[in-house]
Design a protein around this motif. Sequence first.
Motif, PDB file in Angstrom:
ATOM      1  N   LYS A   1       0.562  -1.058  -0.444  1.00  0.00           N
ATOM      2  CA  LYS A   1      -0.421  -0.419  -0.215  1.00  0.00           C
ATOM      3  C   LYS A   1       0.932   0.760   0.230  1.00  0.00           C
ATOM      4  O   LYS A   1       0.847   2.308  -0.697  1.00  0.00           O
ATOM      5  N   LEU A   2       2.062   0.974   1.227  1.00  0.00           N
ATOM      6  CA  LEU A   2       3.012   1.980   0.896  1.00  0.00           C
ATOM      7  C   LEU A   2       3.598   2.256  -0.339  1.00  0.00           C
ATOM      8  O   LEU A   2       3.440   3.459  -1.208  1.00  0.00           O
ATOM      9  N   ILE A   3       3.883   1.222  -1.017  1.00  0.00           N
ATOM     10  CA  ILE A   3       5.366   1.877  -2.493  1.00  0.00           C
ATOM     11  C   ILE A   3       3.156   2.224  -3.651  1.00  0.00           C
ATOM     12  O   ILE A   3       3.825   3.218  -4.342  1.00  0.00           O
ATOM     13  N   GLN A   4       1.918   1.692  -3.315  1.00  0.00           N
ATOM     14  CA  GLN A   4       1.258   1.859  -4.478  1.00  0.00           C
ATOM     15  C   GLN A   4       0.925   3.524  -4.442  1.00  0.00           C
ATOM     16  O   GLN A   4       1.423   4.268  -5.135  1.00  0.00           O
ATOM     17  N   LEU A   5       0.702   3.835  -2.710  1.00  0.00           N
ATOM     18  CA  LEU A   5       0.513   5.578  -2.572  1.00  0.00           C
ATOM     19  C   LEU A   5       1.759   6.025  -2.921  1.00  0.00           C
ATOM     20  O   LEU A   5       1.965   7.393  -3.731  1.00  0.00           O
ATOM     21  N   LEU A   6       3.687   5.448  -2.908  1.00  0.00           N
ATOM     22  CA  LEU A   6       4.536   5.826  -3.326  1.00  0.00           C
ATOM     23  C   LEU A   6       4.267   7.015  -5.124  1.00  0.00           C
ATOM     24  O   LEU A   6       4.853   7.502  -5.608  1.00  0.00           O
TER      25      LEU A   6
ATOM     26  N   GLU B   1       1.675   6.549  -6.695  1.00  0.00           N
ATOM     27  CA  GLU B   1       0.743   7.688  -7.392  1.00  0.00           C
ATOM     28  C   GLU B   1       1.078   9.111  -7.253  1.00  0.00           C
ATOM     29  O   GLU B   1       0.667   9.980  -7.841  1.00  0.00           O
ATOM     30  N   GLN B   2       1.936   9.226  -5.692  1.00  0.00           N
ATOM     31  CA  GLN B   2       2.490  10.378  -5.354  1.00  0.00           C
ATOM     32  C   GLN B   2       3.325  11.389  -6.609  1.00  0.00           C
ATOM     33  O   GLN B   2       3.533  11.813  -7.149  1.00  0.00           O
ATOM     34  N   LEU B   3       4.016  10.421  -7.177  1.00  0.00           N
ATOM     35  CA  LEU B   3       5.554  10.180  -7.910  1.00  0.00           C
ATOM     36  C   LEU B   3       4.864  10.945  -9.702  1.00  0.00           C
ATOM     37  O   LEU B   3       5.020  11.443  -9.933  1.00  0.00           O
ATOM     38  N   ALA B   4       3.515   9.920 -10.141  1.00  0.00           N
ATOM     39  CA  ALA B   4       3.509  10.058 -10.705  1.00  0.00           C
ATOM     40  C   ALA B   4       2.445  11.604 -10.900  1.00  0.00           C
ATOM     41  O   ALA B   4       2.254  11.442 -12.090  1.00  0.00           O
ATOM     42  N   HIS B   5       1.490  11.978  -9.698  1.00  0.00           N
ATOM     43  CA  HIS B   5       1.561  13.171  -9.838  1.00  0.00           C
ATOM     44  C   HIS B   5       2.439  14.270  -9.987  1.00  0.00           C
ATOM     45  O   HIS B   5       1.660  15.074 -10.743  1.00  0.00           O
ATOM     46  N   SER B   6       3.329  13.936  -9.014  1.00  0.00           N
ATOM     47  CA  SER B   6       4.460  14.947  -8.901  1.00  0.00           C
ATOM     48  C   SER B   6       4.589  14.760 -10.521  1.00  0.00           C
ATOM     49  O   SER B   6       5.291  15.927 -11.252  1.00  0.00           O
ATOM     50  N   ASN B   7       5.022  14.399 -11.416  1.00  0.00           N
ATOM     51  CA  ASN B   7       5.654  14.257 -12.371  1.00  0.00           C
ATOM     52  C   ASN B   7       4.575  14.735 -13.893  1.00  0.00           C
ATOM     53  O   ASN B   7       5.134  15.888 -15.038  1.00  0.00           O
ATOM     54  N   GLN B   8       3.200  14.903 -13.526  1.00  0.00           N
ATOM     55  CA  GLN B   8       2.214  15.283 -14.435  1.00  0.00           C
ATOM     56  C   GLN B   8       2.653  17.291 -13.681  1.00  0.00           C
ATOM     57  O   GLN B   8       2.260  17.891 -14.796  1.00  0.00           O
ATOM     58  N   GLN B   9       2.916  17.559 -12.525  1.00  0.00           N
ATOM     59  CA  GLN B   9       2.211  18.780 -12.889  1.00  0.00           C
ATOM     60  C   GLN B   9       3.926  19.414 -12.978  1.00  0.00           C
ATOM     61  O   GLN B   9       3.582  19.955 -13.752  1.00  0.00           O
ATOM     62  N   ASN B  10       5.401  18.378 -12.888  1.00  0.00           N
ATOM     63  CA  ASN B  10       6.588  19.025 -13.520  1.00  0.00           C
ATOM     64  C   ASN B  10       6.144  18.800 -15.008  1.00  0.00           C
ATOM     65  O   ASN B  10       6.818  19.755 -15.142  1.00  0.00           O
TER      66      ASN B  10
END
Length: 196
Positions: free
Chosen positions: A14-19, A21-30
């Motif tokens: 769950k922690l890996i999945q959450l991280l 998702e956050q990484l994908a979201h930050s990539n979109q923001q970048n």
Amino acid sequence: MANASTNNQNQYKKLIQLLEEQLAHSNQQNEALSKQIESLTEQVRYLTKLLYGSKTEKSKYNAPNGQTSLFDNDPSFNESEHTEEQSQQMVSYTVVRKAQNKKRNDSLHDNVEVKAIHHHPENTICDCCQGQMTEIGSKVIREEAKFIPARMEKVQHIEHAYECKKCKSDLYQKSQIKRGKAPQPPIQRSIAGPSV
């Protein structure tokens, strides 16, 4: 024990999945930020070119977005015309212009006729002692342009001030001063007179 290790593995997943998702979201923001930076950089480049770029007639015919100019392929627009005399002589000169600090009223040149209108007080008799007042000074209140067809004239409005010398010398009296009043201009803070 096996149950606790399965629980830990589920938490890690769950922690890996959450991280992720956050990484994908930050990539979109970048990616969005880099597009915005690229757009703003292009705008700065374009505006800098407009402000500081070459200002020749040729630049008027440069079309945007990669379009070619109609004038590039025609050789008659690239070659300058020469007469026989121009081809034989080359003359170069430098024009030096002096920066002039012009004031607003300097638009009426020295060669313009000056007409002064003097404004004296209506009454130069002292209100206190009834003696005759003497002039103590005057000043130019404003200048205005007066247009007379085929000529220009500068009109100066001068207000005169008068003082009673008798009351001035008397220590027990207030000094009595009267001043002429110039009429208000048609346009405030302008040199234009009614005829202009």
